[in-house]
Each structure stands twice: as C-alpha cells, then as structure tokens.
Design a protein around this motif. Structure first.
Motif, PDB file in Angstrom:
ATOM      1  N   GLU A  23       4.314 -13.328 -13.256  1.00 48.15           N
ATOM      2  CA  GLU A  23       3.654 -13.731 -12.012  1.00 48.15           C
ATOM      3  C   GLU A  23       3.628 -12.578 -11.017  1.00 48.15           C
ATOM      4  N   LEU A  24       4.752 -11.908 -10.884  1.00 46.57           N
ATOM      5  CA  LEU A  24       4.829 -10.782  -9.945  1.00 46.57           C
ATOM      6  C   LEU A  24       3.912  -9.643 -10.362  1.00 46.57           C
ATOM      7  N   ILE A  25       3.841  -9.373 -11.643  1.00 44.71           N
ATOM      8  CA  ILE A  25       2.959  -8.301 -12.126  1.00 44.71           C
ATOM      9  C   ILE A  25       1.505  -8.643 -11.825  1.00 44.71           C
ATOM     10  N   ALA A  26       1.131  -9.914 -11.972  1.00 44.52           N
ATOM     11  CA  ALA A  26      -0.239 -10.329 -11.650  1.00 44.52           C
ATOM     12  C   ALA A  26      -0.517 -10.136 -10.157  1.00 44.52           C
ATOM     13  N   VAL A  27       0.429 -10.524  -9.309  1.00 49.03           N
ATOM     14  CA  VAL A  27       0.263 -10.365  -7.864  1.00 49.03           C
ATOM     15  C   VAL A  27       0.188  -8.884  -7.499  1.00 49.03           C
ATOM     16  N   ILE A  28       1.061  -8.090  -8.093  1.00 49.55           N
ATOM     17  CA  ILE A  28       1.079  -6.653  -7.815  1.00 49.55           C
ATOM     18  C   ILE A  28      -0.231  -6.003  -8.236  1.00 49.55           C
ATOM     19  N   THR A  29      -0.748  -6.409  -9.360  1.00 48.19           N
ATOM     20  CA  THR A  29      -2.026  -5.855  -9.836  1.00 48.19           C
ATOM     21  C   THR A  29      -3.144  -6.172  -8.844  1.00 48.19           C
ATOM     22  N   GLU A  30      -3.181  -7.391  -8.340  1.00 52.76           N
ATOM     23  CA  GLU A  30      -4.198  -7.761  -7.350  1.00 52.76           C
ATOM     24  C   GLU A  30      -4.052  -6.916  -6.084  1.00 52.76           C
ATOM     25  N   LYS A  31      -2.819  -6.729  -5.667  1.00 53.01           N
ATOM     26  CA  LYS A  31      -2.583  -5.938  -4.458  1.00 53.01           C
ATOM     27  C   LYS A  31      -3.001  -4.488  -4.654  1.00 53.01           C
ATOM     28  N   VAL A  32      -2.714  -3.942  -5.819  1.00 53.67           N
ATOM     29  CA  VAL A  32      -3.082  -2.548  -6.094  1.00 53.67           C
ATOM     30  C   VAL A  32      -4.608  -2.391  -6.069  1.00 53.67           C
TER      31      VAL A  32
ATOM     32  N   SER B 242       6.340  -5.531  -4.513  1.00 53.79           N
ATOM     33  CA  SER B 242       5.345  -6.375  -3.862  1.00 53.79           C
ATOM     34  C   SER B 242       5.442  -6.258  -2.345  1.00 53.79           C
ATOM     35  N   ARG B 243       6.648  -6.241  -1.803  1.00 49.82           N
ATOM     36  CA  ARG B 243       6.827  -6.099  -0.352  1.00 49.82           C
ATOM     37  C   ARG B 243       6.339  -4.738   0.137  1.00 49.82           C
ATOM     38  N   ILE B 244       6.620  -3.704  -0.631  1.00 50.53           N
ATOM     39  CA  ILE B 244       6.160  -2.366  -0.231  1.00 50.53           C
ATOM     40  C   ILE B 244       4.635  -2.302  -0.273  1.00 50.53           C
ATOM     41  N   LEU B 245       4.030  -2.932  -1.266  1.00 49.64           N
ATOM     42  CA  LEU B 245       2.566  -2.973  -1.327  1.00 49.64           C
ATOM     43  C   LEU B 245       1.995  -3.720  -0.135  1.00 49.64           C
ATOM     44  N   ASP B 246       2.691  -4.754   0.340  1.00 55.09           N
ATOM     45  CA  ASP B 246       2.258  -5.450   1.557  1.00 55.09           C
ATOM     46  C   ASP B 246       2.277  -4.497   2.750  1.00 55.09           C
ATOM     47  N   GLU B 247       3.321  -3.673   2.840  1.00 55.41           N
ATOM     48  CA  GLU B 247       3.402  -2.694   3.920  1.00 55.41           C
ATOM     49  C   GLU B 247       2.269  -1.680   3.818  1.00 55.41           C
ATOM     50  N   ILE B 248       1.944  -1.262   2.607  1.00 52.40           N
ATOM     51  CA  ILE B 248       0.843  -0.309   2.412  1.00 52.40           C
ATOM     52  C   ILE B 248      -0.478  -0.950   2.836  1.00 52.40           C
ATOM     53  N   MET B 249      -0.647  -2.218   2.510  1.00 53.10           N
ATOM     54  CA  MET B 249      -1.862  -2.917   2.928  1.00 53.10           C
ATOM     55  C   MET B 249      -1.946  -2.961   4.454  1.00 53.10           C
ATOM     56  N   GLY B 250      -0.810  -3.153   5.112  1.00 49.38           N
ATOM     57  CA  GLY B 250      -0.785  -3.125   6.575  1.00 49.38           C
ATOM     58  C   GLY B 250      -1.164  -1.766   7.124  1.00 49.38           C
ATOM     59  N   GLU B 251      -0.669  -0.707   6.494  1.00 48.94           N
ATOM     60  CA  GLU B 251      -1.027   0.649   6.930  1.00 48.94           C
ATOM     61  C   GLU B 251      -2.513   0.928   6.696  1.00 48.94           C
ATOM     62  N   ASN B 252      -3.054   0.404   5.607  1.00 50.82           N
ATOM     63  CA  ASN B 252      -4.493   0.559   5.357  1.00 50.82           C
ATOM     64  C   ASN B 252      -5.297  -0.109   6.464  1.00 50.82           C
ATOM     65  N   GLU B 253      -4.847  -1.287   6.897  1.00 52.74           N
ATOM     66  CA  GLU B 253      -5.539  -1.979   7.988  1.00 52.74           C
ATOM     67  C   GLU B 253      -5.435  -1.187   9.289  1.00 52.74           C
ATOM     68  N   THR B 254      -4.274  -0.603   9.525  1.00 49.18           N
ATOM     69  CA  THR B 254      -4.082   0.226  10.718  1.00 49.18           C
ATOM     70  C   THR B 254      -5.036   1.411  10.698  1.00 49.18           C
TER      71      THR B 254
END
Length: 158
Positions: A92-101, A17-29
């Motif tokens: 719960e984490l799998i649901a959050v990860i799926t949303e992030k993906v 989940s934390r790595i996906l947050d970093e990827i989302m940040g790179e996408n914004e960049t």
C-alpha cells in the motif's frame, strides 16, 4: 529474522511518504513564487536548498531500506504468511509513494517551465535596459560632439 525487521521496512516507507509530502509542499511554494510578478530569489534559493536536504534524506532512506530488504528478503519470501500484514502495508505504501513521485515529477516539470519563462523575461528586460543605456550613451556622445568646435586658428602645416 524478527518481526521488527519487517516493521523497520514499513516505518522506512512511512518516513519516505512523509518526506515526499514535504517535497510536494516545497513544489507548491515554488509554484507560488514563480506566479508572482517579481521573483523573490532569496525565497526561491531557500526553497531549493530545502528540496536538496529532503532529497538527501530520501536517498539515505532508500539506501537503508535496500540494505535491510536485501538482508531479510529471503525470509520474507519463505514466510509470506507470517509477514502478511507487513507485506500488505508495504505494498500500500509503495503504491502511495509511486503516486506521489509521479505528482512531484509533474509539478517539477511545470515549475521548470515557469522558471525558464520567468528567466527569459528577465533576460529580455536586461537586454532592453542595456539597449536603452547604449542608445542614451550614444546620444550623449553625439550631443557632446555637436558642441565641439575645432580650433579656428590652428595651423595644420608643419
């Protein structure tokens, strides 16, 4: 199986989940880079490399998660009540990860379209410059021919 194995699965999902947050940040960049009039290729290259590193980390986490889960799956199924909190947290984490993906994939598609548009504009500009160079070269050559006068006293007979 010990409780620590189930906890390892939870921690693995939290790291993912934390790595996906970093990827989302790179996408914004990258999105900000593509919105600029002049594309900073070095920054885009650095961001793309960072995304590659994060993807490799995700892949390693997934492989580790699968190997641990395969090893303890039967125990989790047989003793659901003993691992109730860990199973609930994993769900719960799998649901959050799926949303992030899903969010990441949508952002990647938007960035891809912006990149294609930006590169299309660049190719058009390069084509225009090339065309202008050809026109100016032709003009230069034609103007040089105008000033060229054939020799007047040249004998063409052999």
């Amino acid at each position: 199986m010990s409780l620590s194995s189930a906890q390892i699965l939870v921690e693995s999902l939290e790291k993912k989940s934390r790595i996906l947050d970093e990827i989302m940040g790179e996408n914004e960049t990258q999105e900000k880079l593509f919105k600029q009039e002049e594309l900073d290729m070095e920054a885009l290259d650095a961001s793309t490399n960072r995304m590659g590193e994060l993807a490799e980390k995700l892949e390693l986490l997934d492989e580790g998660f699968e190997s641990v889960y395969d090893r303890i799956r039967q125990e989790l199924i047989e003793n659901k009540s003993a691992y109730r909190t860990e199973i609930k947290r994993m769900q719960e984490l799998i649901a959050v990860i799926t949303e992030k993906v899903v969010s990441i994939n949508a952002a990647r598609m938007r960035n891809k379209l912006q990149a294609e548009n930006h590169f299309k504009k660049s190719r058009q500009q390069i084509g225009k410059v090339s065309s202008k160079m050809k026109v100016s070269q032709n003009y230069y050559n034609n103007m040089n021919r105008l000033n060229y006068v054939d020799p007047q006293f040249y004998d063409n007979k052999k």
